[in-house]
Design a protein around this motif. Sequence first.
Motif, PDB file in Angstrom:
ATOM      1  N   VAL B  18       0.862  -1.187   0.000  1.00  0.00           N
ATOM      2  CA  VAL B  18       0.000   0.000   0.000  1.00  0.00           C
ATOM      3  C   VAL B  18       0.893   1.230   0.000  1.00  0.00           C
ATOM      4  N   ARG B  19       0.769   2.035  -1.046  1.00  0.00           N
ATOM      5  CA  ARG B  19       1.652   3.180  -1.214  1.00  0.00           C
ATOM      6  C   ARG B  19       1.053   4.452  -0.615  1.00  0.00           C
ATOM      7  N   GLU B  20      -0.250   4.627  -0.792  1.00  0.00           N
ATOM      8  CA  GLU B  20      -0.894   5.854  -0.316  1.00  0.00           C
ATOM      9  C   GLU B  20      -2.346   5.559   0.020  1.00  0.00           C
ATOM     10  N   GLN B  21      -2.796   6.069   1.141  1.00  0.00           N
ATOM     11  CA  GLN B  21      -4.169   5.832   1.566  1.00  0.00           C
ATOM     12  C   GLN B  21      -4.792   7.166   1.975  1.00  0.00           C
ATOM     13  N   LYS B  22      -5.654   7.661   1.113  1.00  0.00           N
ATOM     14  CA  LYS B  22      -6.343   8.920   1.376  1.00  0.00           C
ATOM     15  C   LYS B  22      -7.816   8.624   1.650  1.00  0.00           C
ATOM     16  N   PRO B  23      -8.583   9.614   2.098  1.00  0.00           N
ATOM     17  CA  PRO B  23      -9.967   9.356   2.513  1.00  0.00           C
ATOM     18  C   PRO B  23     -10.804   8.547   1.518  1.00  0.00           C
ATOM     19  N   THR B  24     -10.723   8.795   0.238  1.00  0.00           N
ATOM     20  CA  THR B  24     -11.521   8.000  -0.701  1.00  0.00           C
ATOM     21  C   THR B  24     -10.682   7.457  -1.860  1.00  0.00           C
ATOM     22  N   GLN B  25      -9.388   7.388  -1.666  1.00  0.00           N
ATOM     23  CA  GLN B  25      -8.524   6.907  -2.755  1.00  0.00           C
ATOM     24  C   GLN B  25      -7.309   6.190  -2.174  1.00  0.00           C
ATOM     25  N   VAL B  26      -7.007   5.056  -2.761  1.00  0.00           N
ATOM     26  CA  VAL B  26      -5.863   4.270  -2.303  1.00  0.00           C
ATOM     27  C   VAL B  26      -4.988   3.871  -3.484  1.00  0.00           C
ATOM     28  N   THR B  27      -3.691   3.909  -3.291  1.00  0.00           N
ATOM     29  CA  THR B  27      -2.748   3.474  -4.319  1.00  0.00           C
ATOM     30  C   THR B  27      -1.932   2.300  -3.784  1.00  0.00           C
ATOM     31  N   ILE B  28      -1.915   1.205  -4.517  1.00  0.00           N
ATOM     32  CA  ILE B  28      -1.077   0.072  -4.139  1.00  0.00           C
ATOM     33  C   ILE B  28      -0.137  -0.260  -5.299  1.00  0.00           C
ATOM     34  N   GLU B  29       0.959  -0.908  -4.977  1.00  0.00           N
ATOM     35  CA  GLU B  29       1.947  -1.247  -5.997  1.00  0.00           C
ATOM     36  C   GLU B  29       2.324  -2.718  -5.903  1.00  0.00           C
ATOM     37  N   LEU B  30       2.622  -3.300  -7.037  1.00  0.00           N
ATOM     38  CA  LEU B  30       3.062  -4.696  -7.082  1.00  0.00           C
ATOM     39  C   LEU B  30       4.297  -4.816  -7.970  1.00  0.00           C
ATOM     40  N   MET B  56      -9.782  -1.032  -4.694  1.00  0.00           N
ATOM     41  CA  MET B  56     -11.139  -0.490  -4.656  1.00  0.00           C
ATOM     42  C   MET B  56     -11.759  -0.660  -3.280  1.00  0.00           C
ATOM     43  N   SER B  57     -11.462  -1.769  -2.620  1.00  0.00           N
ATOM     44  CA  SER B  57     -11.995  -2.000  -1.279  1.00  0.00           C
ATOM     45  C   SER B  57     -11.346  -1.063  -0.257  1.00  0.00           C
ATOM     46  N   PHE B  58     -10.013  -1.027  -0.257  1.00  0.00           N
ATOM     47  CA  PHE B  58      -9.294  -0.182   0.697  1.00  0.00           C
ATOM     48  C   PHE B  58      -9.688   1.296   0.535  1.00  0.00           C
ATOM     49  N   ALA B  59     -10.062   1.691  -0.698  1.00  0.00           N
ATOM     50  CA  ALA B  59     -10.432   3.095  -0.941  1.00  0.00           C
ATOM     51  C   ALA B  59     -11.595   3.541  -0.060  1.00  0.00           C
ATOM     52  N   GLY B  60     -12.422   2.580   0.342  1.00  0.00           N
ATOM     53  CA  GLY B  60     -13.584   2.936   1.158  1.00  0.00           C
ATOM     54  C   GLY B  60     -13.372   2.689   2.635  1.00  0.00           C
ATOM     55  N   LEU B  61     -12.133   2.379   3.030  1.00  0.00           N
ATOM     56  CA  LEU B  61     -11.882   1.957   4.409  1.00  0.00           C
ATOM     57  C   LEU B  61     -10.938   2.892   5.168  1.00  0.00           C
ATOM     58  N   TYR B  62     -10.777   4.097   4.656  1.00  0.00           N
ATOM     59  CA  TYR B  62      -9.914   5.059   5.331  1.00  0.00           C
ATOM     60  C   TYR B  62     -10.409   5.332   6.747  1.00  0.00           C
ATOM     61  N   ILE B  93      -4.896   2.040  -8.604  1.00  0.00           N
ATOM     62  CA  ILE B  93      -5.528   3.139  -7.877  1.00  0.00           C
ATOM     63  C   ILE B  93      -7.010   2.850  -7.752  1.00  0.00           C
ATOM     64  N   GLY B  94      -7.513   2.854  -6.526  1.00  0.00           N
ATOM     65  CA  GLY B  94      -8.931   2.666  -6.279  1.00  0.00           C
ATOM     66  C   GLY B  94      -9.562   3.948  -5.786  1.00  0.00           C
ATOM     67  N   ARG B  95     -10.782   4.226  -6.277  1.00  0.00           N
ATOM     68  CA  ARG B  95     -11.472   5.463  -5.893  1.00  0.00           C
ATOM     69  C   ARG B  95     -12.917   5.165  -5.538  1.00  0.00           C
ATOM     70  N   VAL B  96     -13.392   5.699  -4.410  1.00  0.00           N
ATOM     71  CA  VAL B  96     -14.801   5.569  -4.054  1.00  0.00           C
ATOM     72  C   VAL B  96     -15.619   6.501  -4.942  1.00  0.00           C
ATOM     73  N   ARG B  97     -16.689   5.966  -5.520  1.00  0.00           N
ATOM     74  CA  ARG B  97     -17.537   6.766  -6.408  1.00  0.00           C
ATOM     75  C   ARG B  97     -18.896   7.071  -5.815  1.00  0.00           C
ATOM     76  N   GLY B  98     -19.257   6.382  -4.746  1.00  0.00           N
ATOM     77  CA  GLY B  98     -20.561   6.642  -4.146  1.00  0.00           C
ATOM     78  C   GLY B  98     -20.821   5.641  -3.046  1.00  0.00           C
ATOM     79  N   GLY B  99     -22.003   5.752  -2.434  1.00  0.00           N
ATOM     80  CA  GLY B  99     -22.366   4.799  -1.396  1.00  0.00           C
ATOM     81  C   GLY B  99     -23.104   5.454  -0.252  1.00  0.00           C
ATOM     82  N   GLY B 100     -23.374   4.639   0.767  1.00  0.00           N
ATOM     83  CA  GLY B 100     -24.113   5.134   1.911  1.00  0.00           C
ATOM     84  C   GLY B 100     -23.478   4.653   3.195  1.00  0.00           C
TER      85      GLY B 100
END
Lengths: 136, 136, 136, 136
Positions: B18-30, B56-62, B93-100
């Motif tokens: 996991v390279r970067e974890q922001k409130p609705t966006q996460v970057t991972i590297e392999l 995509m999952s981690f993006a919503g788990l900040y 790169i995963g980004r949250v696009r919506g939800g409840g």
Amino acid sequence: MKQQQPYSGYQALLGWVVREQKPTQVTIELPLTEHHLNRSDHVHGGVLASLLDTAMSFAGLYSPDPKVVRKAVTLSMTTTFVSPAREGTLTAIGRVRGGGRKTFMSSGEVFDDNGTLVAFGEGTFRLRSGSENETP
Amino acid sequence: MKQQQPYSGYQALLGWVVREQKPTQVTIELPLTEHHLNRSDHVHGGVLASLLDTAMSFAGLYSPDPKVVRKAVTLSMTTTFVSPAREGTLTAIGRVRGGGRKTFMSSGEVFDDNGTLVAFGEGTFRLRSGSENETP
Amino acid sequence: MKQQQPYSGYQALLGWVVREQKPTQVTIELPLTEHHLNRSDHVHGGVLASLLDTAMSFAGLYSPDPKVVRKAVTLSMTTTFVSPAREGTLTAIGRVRGGGRKTFMSSGEVFDDNGTLVAFGEGTFRLRSGSENETP
Amino acid sequence: MKQQQPYSGYQALLGWVVREQKPTQVTIELPLTEHHLNRSDHVHGGVLASLLDTAMSFAGLYSPDPKVVRKAVTLSMTTTFVSPAREGTLTAIGRVRGGGRKTFMSSGEVFDDNGTLVAFGEGTFRLRSGSENETP
């Protein structure tokens, strides 16, 4: 039955085995270890997607001549997750549902040792040059 | 930045970071090895699906509090494969696009070292009990 | 800007309009009526999938010569539903994300009048004979 | 058998009919007209996605009491297109494949008059408040 496809680095890493390869249907199995689990100690979604991608692709690559190896590229695939799994052996079945000379479409299902549906998915594949189907 | 989520067996097996974890966006590297390749010596579709599912999952788990670990279950995910990759480091790169409160939807992209889009996907996730969002 | 593609029966039934057609991006609009709603008085998922399929497909069919009509077949598509809509005008944007001479992959988004994301999706398409791309 | 769900504007526009509604399986039919066709005179992908969304959703909404109307929201859905269709009547079958108190997952298939598979798909659905399943 022997696996028609040569082994890949990823198959060695994950550890699945091709159990049965019929003209339009393939069964593969994965004995689960702790290396397949996510942070909640359930099988990681990526493991299930990997099994489905493999089983659905191989389903369209049957060759009556075991010396002829056929290959395909996955264009797209989907996975729906139904029930968590964490131990035992997973069985993934891929089935060709349609296609033509250069593309085919498959559906797939993953079951646990109890026969419970763990995940299912669908995919579209393009046959590599030299691996085309004879009949459109 | 440290990874907020604890390591899993599958992360250890595949080897992403996991390279970067922001409130609705996460970057991972392999960093790619031969163990991520299929029979055609390209990155296996299951590896790309695994990276997308994770990002995509981690993006919503900040969590603003690093001691609080949040978890989600993937309900469904898709992957579209654009360009083959075989070496170097993949960035997802995963980004949250919506939800409840209890579910969220993300999109994700995987790039190679040259910034070429390798694959993209979308997913729906359900937050585990105790990990719900505060704002609907 | 005029629509490059000839009208179809389904376009007449649903009522969308092609607003902008650029080399790899297309924008279409749908003025909502009660005929687009489901039993909960929200836009039916099928309407959103229809807009995404159309916008994502047209995005790969640009022709510099307006007399040349290009066509494609949808191989697969997905839709993730983010936010309900029920009135005003929906705007769907399709973008080509990759592909070769005979296939292309697109992503798409649907927004309401307030710019809120209503749905997004992805698709793979095969160009019909005579509509192939020149550059792989 | 009467349709348990009340009619919607979109159902009136497209013209499908609910043929059979069993506890976890629903069959709907659509008599094709020129208004369902795309520019190539084949059934538009959006029509097939609409039928799948409806059949897969209704499959999870059976009620033993016909006066009780249950509703769900589609979270995500996919469609794989197998064979073109242009006339006759399409039959879409939706089946629940899993789920819990608030969500369920379905798969669906669309056939033409000859029983040829035209398209298939999968979806995840969230039951609306008041429509939850009793048994998890």
